[in-house]
Write a protein that holds these residues in place. Structure first.
Motif, PDB file in Angstrom:
ATOM      1  N   UNK A 215       0.835  -1.210   0.000  1.00 33.09           N
ATOM      2  CA  UNK A 215       0.000   0.000   0.000  1.00 33.09           C
ATOM      3  C   UNK A 215       0.864   1.252   0.000  1.00 33.09           C
ATOM      4  N   UNK A 216       1.966   1.186   0.714  1.00 33.03           N
ATOM      5  CA  UNK A 216       2.860   2.346   0.717  1.00 33.03           C
ATOM      6  C   UNK A 216       3.467   2.575  -0.666  1.00 33.03           C
ATOM      7  N   UNK A 217       3.780   1.470  -1.348  1.00 36.03           N
ATOM      8  CA  UNK A 217       4.318   1.603  -2.706  1.00 36.03           C
ATOM      9  C   UNK A 217       3.275   2.190  -3.651  1.00 36.03           C
ATOM     10  N   UNK A 218       2.017   1.754  -3.496  1.00 30.01           N
ATOM     11  CA  UNK A 218       0.971   2.331  -4.346  1.00 30.01           C
ATOM     12  C   UNK A 218       0.817   3.818  -4.087  1.00 30.01           C
ATOM     13  N   UNK A 219       0.919   4.178  -2.801  1.00 34.13           N
ATOM     14  CA  UNK A 219       0.846   5.612  -2.494  1.00 34.13           C
ATOM     15  C   UNK A 219       2.031   6.354  -3.105  1.00 34.13           C
ATOM     16  N   UNK A 220       3.195   5.695  -3.135  1.00 30.87           N
ATOM     17  CA  UNK A 220       4.357   6.330  -3.741  1.00 30.87           C
ATOM     18  C   UNK A 220       4.197   6.504  -5.247  1.00 30.87           C
ATOM     19  N   UNK A 221       3.324   5.713  -5.868  1.00 28.55           N
ATOM     20  CA  UNK A 221       3.106   5.825  -7.307  1.00 28.55           C
ATOM     21  C   UNK A 221       2.285   7.060  -7.673  1.00 28.55           C
ATOM     22  N   UNK A 222       1.524   7.569  -6.719  1.00 31.14           N
ATOM     23  CA  UNK A 222       0.645   8.713  -7.002  1.00 31.14           C
ATOM     24  C   UNK A 222       1.425   9.928  -7.482  1.00 31.14           C
ATOM     25  N   UNK A 223       2.558  10.312  -6.868  1.00 30.95           N
ATOM     26  CA  UNK A 223       3.299  11.455  -7.420  1.00 30.95           C
ATOM     27  C   UNK A 223       3.736  11.249  -8.864  1.00 30.95           C
ATOM     28  N   UNK A 224       4.161  10.016  -9.189  1.00 32.89           N
ATOM     29  CA  UNK A 224       4.551   9.754 -10.569  1.00 32.89           C
ATOM     30  C   UNK A 224       3.363   9.956 -11.509  1.00 32.89           C
ATOM     31  N   UNK A 225       2.198   9.460 -11.086  1.00 34.40           N
ATOM     32  CA  UNK A 225       1.003   9.620 -11.917  1.00 34.40           C
ATOM     33  C   UNK A 225       0.647  11.096 -12.061  1.00 34.40           C
ATOM     34  N   UNK A 226       0.746  11.829 -10.950  1.00 31.28           N
ATOM     35  CA  UNK A 226       0.446  13.257 -11.009  1.00 31.28           C
ATOM     36  C   UNK A 226       1.367  13.995 -11.968  1.00 31.28           C
TER      37      UNK A 226
END
Length: 527
Positions: A215-226
């Motif tokens: 879950x932490x890794x998925x949250x870390x993906x959000x900046x990349x998506x943004x």
């Protein structure tokens, strides 16, 4: 204007912009997926190694404090449970001790004095963001899983506890990942508990904090998506400003020309661009100017045709009116009949030449070009005048090959080029005396590095006034010297010659011979 034919796609500024804008966001996502995949693989490998180390230490403690060898190697269950309880494992680590046959002897969750209390969240549907995140995660795994190898999956494979236990009970070390009874993803390591060399039990150590890490890794993906979305928005805006808006302006300007509110495309800023849109604007501007020039030329042509047809019609009408008054005079009637016949022939030639001139452009566009031996071709055309000659006392036509049989070749269309030669010969014959000779000669010349073929037509007539050497190529120009037969030409022949020469990338001009007479020269590029 840049030449776009056969160009490398990546040499285009717009092509590079499109490639860069489409790949920028995708490159960020790929980079992020690769980084996160490496983090997950490294974490899984490190977690397995850590659990293996702990399991080996705990197994040694159990072997020393809870196993006996007399009369047969066995493990004391009470001492094993006490030893497991004394380990004080963290909440995320769970230890289990099994007998050699697979019966559970002790579980650290039940032997510990701690009570883990976690309140259940209220039952609700997952949010749209959660569903989107899960779908994106599954898509990323399925898309990039084949590109970026998952070393963590190779280090810890998925298998059942029974398979893992069987490996450990045989005296080997086993590791796997699976879901436990609470639906949590766990990494499990099982090692044998041995007394000397006999397996008296199996110790299993599990870690259940993998979901939190994911879950932490998925949250870390959000900046990349943004960042990827932001880059996509910026590049889309640039594409809109740099491509869509100029194209809309071009379309609007073309609609203005079509509706008649404007006569040309006035887009200087777009025309100055050094890319395909600038080239398109220049091409459309040139096309519009050419169309209006063509329209003006057609209007002038229609006016000239009406004027030229009215002259013989007026003469015929006058002759008919006069014939009513001189019916009793046979000699006058014969002269009037001759005038009418002459004007009818003049009308026929005029209409024929007008029809040929109207079809010329369509024929040149429709008929493909071919490479021909120009000397042989001109000789074939000249030979038709020798066969068609009926009046032996009239002027003759002769041919000369000044290229000395070089086989000079020209790329063109036989029909229009044949018309050029015939028009020039007919014009020369109309100015030649009865015993004169029209000479048609093919020469080889050069303009810079380009070899050219010259078709020269000479006569021994009265020549051309110096101030009319260019004007004679105007449409319907029929000014003829004193004594020359009138009405035998429509005034379109030389105009057609000039038009055909231009479409073959050549030129035509007239000059006077020093010994008397006129000379017409058609120069075409040789292939």
């Amino acid at each position: 204007m840049p030449d776009l034919k056969g160009a490398n796609p990546l040499s285009s500024r717009i092509a590079r912009l499109i490639f860069a804008s489409n790949l920028a966001g995708l490159a960020i996502l790929i980079l992020g997926a690769m980084v996160l995949n490496e983090m997950r693989a490294s974490f899984v490998v490190a977690k397995k190694q850590d659990l293996v180390g702990q399991a080996q230490v705990f197994s040694n403690l159990l072997a020393e404090g809870a196993t006996f060898g007399q009369p047969q190697p066995v493990m004391d269950e009470d001492l094993a449970r006490a030893t497991l309880a004394d380990l004080s494992l963290p909440v995320s680590i769970r230890g289990k001790v099994y007998g050699p046959e697979g019966s559970l002897i002790g579980d650290s969750y039940f032997l510990s004095d701690r009570v883990v209390v976690s309140s259940l969240p209220p039952l609700q549907e997952p949010s749209r963001l959660s569903r989107w995140g899960r779908s994106l995660s599954e898509w990323a795994v399925s898309t990039f899983g084949a590109i970026v190898p998952d070393r963590g999956g190779d280090a810890v494979r998925t298998q059942t506890f029974e398979d893992e236990f069987a490996v450990a009970a045989s005296g080997a070390e086993a590791a796997s990942q699976r879901f436990n009874d609470r639906g949590q993803r766990i990494i499990s390591v099982s090692v044998p508990v041995q007394h000397v060399s006999a397996v008296v039990g199996v110790l299993t150590v599990e870690s259940n904090d993998i979901d939190e890490i994911i879950r932490a890794e998925r949250a870390a993906l959000i900046p990349f998506i943004g960042v990827a979305v932001l880059v996509a928005l910026i590049t889309s805006t640039l594409l809109t400003i740099g491509i869509a808006r100029p194209l809309r302006r071009l379309s609007a300007a073309a609609d203005d020309v079509r509706s008649g509110s404007s006569q040309r495309l006035d887009l200087p800023r777009i025309a100055r661009r050094r890319d395909e849109i600038g080239a398109l604007a220049n091409s459309m501007g040139s096309m519009t100017d050419a169309l209006f020039e063509r329209i003006s030329a057609n209007e002038q042509f229609a006016a000239d045709v009406a004027h030229e047809i009215k002259n013989p019609l007026t003469s015929i009408r006058s002759a008919v009116e006069t014939a009513e008054r001189v019916k009793g005079n046979p000699e006058a009637m014969a002269k009037l009949h001759e005038v009418i016949a002459h004007d009818v022939g003049r009308l026929d030639r005029l209409i024929t030449d007008i029809s040929n001139a109207s079809r010329l452009e369509a024929e040149i566009t429709r008929v493909p070009t071919e490479t021909m031996n120009i000397a042989r071709f001109v000789q074939d055309v000249v030979s038709t005048y020798e066969h068609l000659k009926l009046d032996e006392a009239g002027p003759t036509v002769s041919f000369e090959d000044a290229t000395m049989g070089a086989g000079l070749r020209v790329r063109g269309r036989e029909g229009p080029l044949g018309q050029v030669i015939r028009n020039l010969i007919d014009n020369a014959l109309s100015f030649s005396p009865q015993d004169g000779t029209v000479t048609v000669r093919v020469e080889q010349d050069r303009i810079g590095p380009q070899t050219t073929a010259r078709i020269v037509v000479e006569d021994i007539g009265p020549g051309i006034p110096d101030d009319k050497l260019e004007k004679i190529f105007d449409r319907f120009y029929t000014d003829r010297p004193k004594g020359a037969a009138f009405g035998r030409n429509s005034g379109l022949g030389l105009s057609i010659v000039q038009q055909i020469a231009a479409t073959h990338l050549g030129q035509v001009w007239a000059e006077n011979r020093e010994s008397g007479g006129a000379r017409f020269v058609v120069e075409l590029p040789a292939s």
